[in-house]
Design a protein around this motif. Structure first.
Motif, PDB file in Angstrom:
ATOM      1  N   MET A 174     -20.996  50.086   0.242  1.00  0.00           N
ATOM      2  CA  MET A 174     -21.240  50.166   1.786  1.00  0.00           C
ATOM      3  C   MET A 174     -21.479  51.793   1.989  1.00  0.00           C
ATOM      4  O   MET A 174     -22.300  51.815   2.979  1.00  0.00           O
ATOM      5  N   GLU A 175     -21.205  52.717   1.018  1.00  0.00           N
ATOM      6  CA  GLU A 175     -21.567  53.971   1.275  1.00  0.00           C
ATOM      7  C   GLU A 175     -23.078  54.221   0.777  1.00  0.00           C
ATOM      8  O   GLU A 175     -23.731  54.975   1.534  1.00  0.00           O
ATOM      9  N   LEU A 176     -23.397  53.630  -0.168  1.00  0.00           N
ATOM     10  CA  LEU A 176     -24.794  53.878  -0.765  1.00  0.00           C
ATOM     11  C   LEU A 176     -25.910  52.941   0.148  1.00  0.00           C
ATOM     12  O   LEU A 176     -27.098  53.121   0.065  1.00  0.00           O
ATOM     13  N   ARG A 177     -25.374  51.902   0.873  1.00  0.00           N
ATOM     14  CA  ARG A 177     -26.255  50.869   1.427  1.00  0.00           C
ATOM     15  C   ARG A 177     -27.256  51.451   2.261  1.00  0.00           C
ATOM     16  O   ARG A 177     -28.519  51.111   2.187  1.00  0.00           O
ATOM     17  N   PRO A 178     -27.116  52.383   3.408  1.00  0.00           N
ATOM     18  CA  PRO A 178     -27.985  53.085   4.131  1.00  0.00           C
ATOM     19  C   PRO A 178     -29.086  53.500   3.374  1.00  0.00           C
ATOM     20  O   PRO A 178     -30.338  53.915   3.873  1.00  0.00           O
ATOM     21  N   TRP A 179     -28.776  54.023   2.360  1.00  0.00           N
ATOM     22  CA  TRP A 179     -29.959  54.786   1.238  1.00  0.00           C
ATOM     23  C   TRP A 179     -30.700  53.795   0.446  1.00  0.00           C
ATOM     24  O   TRP A 179     -31.762  54.275   0.050  1.00  0.00           O
ATOM     25  N   CYS A 180     -30.592  52.590   0.345  1.00  0.00           N
ATOM     26  CA  CYS A 180     -31.161  51.863  -0.483  1.00  0.00           C
ATOM     27  C   CYS A 180     -32.381  51.218  -0.017  1.00  0.00           C
ATOM     28  O   CYS A 180     -32.686  50.712   1.086  1.00  0.00           O
ATOM     29  N   THR A 181     -33.552  51.626  -0.801  1.00  0.00           N
ATOM     30  CA  THR A 181     -35.201  50.964  -0.195  1.00  0.00           C
ATOM     31  C   THR A 181     -35.526  50.012  -0.948  1.00  0.00           C
ATOM     32  O   THR A 181     -36.535  49.655  -0.459  1.00  0.00           O
ATOM     33  N   SER A 182     -34.735  49.153  -1.663  1.00  0.00           N
ATOM     34  CA  SER A 182     -35.028  48.095  -2.055  1.00  0.00           C
ATOM     35  C   SER A 182     -33.987  46.905  -1.822  1.00  0.00           C
ATOM     36  O   SER A 182     -33.769  46.061  -2.817  1.00  0.00           O
ATOM     37  N   HIS A 183     -33.159  46.947  -0.666  1.00  0.00           N
ATOM     38  CA  HIS A 183     -32.098  46.117  -0.517  1.00  0.00           C
ATOM     39  C   HIS A 183     -32.803  44.724  -0.244  1.00  0.00           C
ATOM     40  O   HIS A 183     -33.912  44.687   0.732  1.00  0.00           O
ATOM     41  N   PRO A 184     -32.011  43.855  -0.570  1.00  0.00           N
ATOM     42  CA  PRO A 184     -32.597  42.245  -0.197  1.00  0.00           C
ATOM     43  C   PRO A 184     -32.626  42.157   1.474  1.00  0.00           C
ATOM     44  O   PRO A 184     -31.930  42.629   2.283  1.00  0.00           O
ATOM     45  N   ASN A 185     -33.761  41.536   1.972  1.00  0.00           N
ATOM     46  CA  ASN A 185     -33.918  41.392   3.278  1.00  0.00           C
ATOM     47  C   ASN A 185     -32.892  40.417   4.115  1.00  0.00           C
ATOM     48  O   ASN A 185     -33.243  39.311   4.299  1.00  0.00           O
ATOM     49  N   LEU A 186     -31.946  41.218   4.941  1.00  0.00           N
ATOM     50  CA  LEU A 186     -30.903  40.515   5.432  1.00  0.00           C
ATOM     51  C   LEU A 186     -31.394  39.452   6.394  1.00  0.00           C
ATOM     52  O   LEU A 186     -31.040  38.452   6.770  1.00  0.00           O
ATOM     53  N   PRO A 187     -32.006  40.032   7.295  1.00  0.00           N
ATOM     54  CA  PRO A 187     -32.811  39.307   8.636  1.00  0.00           C
ATOM     55  C   PRO A 187     -33.348  37.900   8.170  1.00  0.00           C
ATOM     56  O   PRO A 187     -33.187  37.013   8.783  1.00  0.00           O
ATOM     57  N   ILE A 189     -32.650  36.348   5.326  1.00  0.00           N
ATOM     58  CA  ILE A 189     -31.531  35.486   5.097  1.00  0.00           C
ATOM     59  C   ILE A 189     -30.491  34.918   6.110  1.00  0.00           C
ATOM     60  O   ILE A 189     -30.292  33.621   6.313  1.00  0.00           O
ATOM     61  N   MET A 190     -30.508  35.851   7.174  1.00  0.00           N
ATOM     62  CA  MET A 190     -29.811  35.349   8.328  1.00  0.00           C
ATOM     63  C   MET A 190     -30.730  34.627   9.333  1.00  0.00           C
ATOM     64  O   MET A 190     -30.081  33.754  10.118  1.00  0.00           O
ATOM     65  N   ARG A 191     -31.955  34.447   9.052  1.00  0.00           N
ATOM     66  CA  ARG A 191     -32.904  33.943   9.867  1.00  0.00           C
ATOM     67  C   ARG A 191     -32.849  34.207  11.137  1.00  0.00           C
ATOM     68  O   ARG A 191     -32.737  33.638  12.144  1.00  0.00           O
ATOM     69  N   ALA A 192     -32.767  35.708  11.399  1.00  0.00           N
ATOM     70  CA  ALA A 192     -32.765  36.372  12.533  1.00  0.00           C
ATOM     71  C   ALA A 192     -33.958  36.282  13.447  1.00  0.00           C
ATOM     72  O   ALA A 192     -34.985  36.205  12.931  1.00  0.00           O
ATOM     73  N   GLU A 193     -33.708  35.871  14.884  1.00  0.00           N
ATOM     74  CA  GLU A 193     -34.797  35.585  15.655  1.00  0.00           C
ATOM     75  C   GLU A 193     -35.330  36.925  16.415  1.00  0.00           C
ATOM     76  O   GLU A 193     -36.270  36.878  17.455  1.00  0.00           O
ATOM     77  N   GLU A 194     -34.520  37.887  16.163  1.00  0.00           N
ATOM     78  CA  GLU A 194     -34.948  39.329  16.928  1.00  0.00           C
ATOM     79  C   GLU A 194     -35.022  40.464  15.807  1.00  0.00           C
ATOM     80  O   GLU A 194     -34.262  40.295  14.654  1.00  0.00           O
TER      81      GLU A 194
END
Length: 212
Positions: A174-187, A189-194
């Protein structure tokens, strides 16, 4: 996700760096147990071999339980999970005649630490201490020896040790996550519409923030 494995047993002639051949193996490694949790859940799940299973080096039952859990996940997060945990798990799945789990993405906090930063050490214990001011539980080689002998007290402590690692792993992630430049694209996976944050899936943006 985190796993604990038993060592390989074999015969050799001297200490120090040397080449040990496959025919020197007397007893191969197996998985003692695993711990895992869903991100941000308060519940930590785990499954470890019984004393009888430890003596027989039989991990089939716990391989079935982690196989079922992995098949429910979109992303698996671990420390050195790409080079250690997943290859070990896949090997034991194969040898226990289980089919491959459902497809998943991998996120390795060890690789994030190496790629994005220059910490003096990328070990989970070191990162936990400098980021969280928390340490892993103490272990020594004799704990693994006692687990292989089927000592219930040792197996219970090993399970506690593994569960603690999962707790620390989540906090470090959780601490490193904002700095990760190769994170899986959560939107995706979430099928975000915005528009949503790639790393955390959040929908809150300030006026100063654009998109990339």
């Amino acid at each position: 996700l985190d796993i604990e494995t038993a060592p390989i047993h074999g015969s050799f002639w001297q200490l120090g760096k040397q080449y040990i051949r496959a025919e020197q193996i007397e007893e191969d490694w197996f998985i003692i147990g695993w711990s895992a949790k869903w991100l941000l859940s308060t519940e930590i799940q785990s499954d470890f071999v019984t004393p009888k299973e430890a003596v027989k080096r039989d991990d089939k039952r716990i391989m079935q339980s982690i196989h079922k859990l992995m098949s429910q996940a979109d992303i698996l997060i671990g420390h050195n999970i790409k080079k250690f945990d997943i290859p070990k798990l896949k090997t034991r799945f194969f040898l226990n005649k289980l089919k491959p789990p459902m497809p998943y993405l991998l996120l390795d906090t060890l690789q994030i630490a190496y790629k994005e930063f220059s910490f003096s050490s990328a070990k989970l214990d070191f990162l936990s201490q400098i980021i969280l001011s928390k340490k892993k539980l103490h272990t020594d080689f004799q704990l693994w020896v006692r687990c292989e002998k089927g000592e219930q007290e040792a197996l219970d402590y090993m399970e506690e040790y593994c569960r603690k690692d999962v707790e620390l792993l989540e906090s470090v992630y959780m601490e490193l996550r904002p700095w990760c430049t190769s994170h899986p694209n959560l939107p995706l996976i979430m099928r975000a519409e915005e528009p949503a944050c790639v790393n955390c899936g959040g929908f809150e943006f300030t006026e100063e923030e654009g998109f990339y």
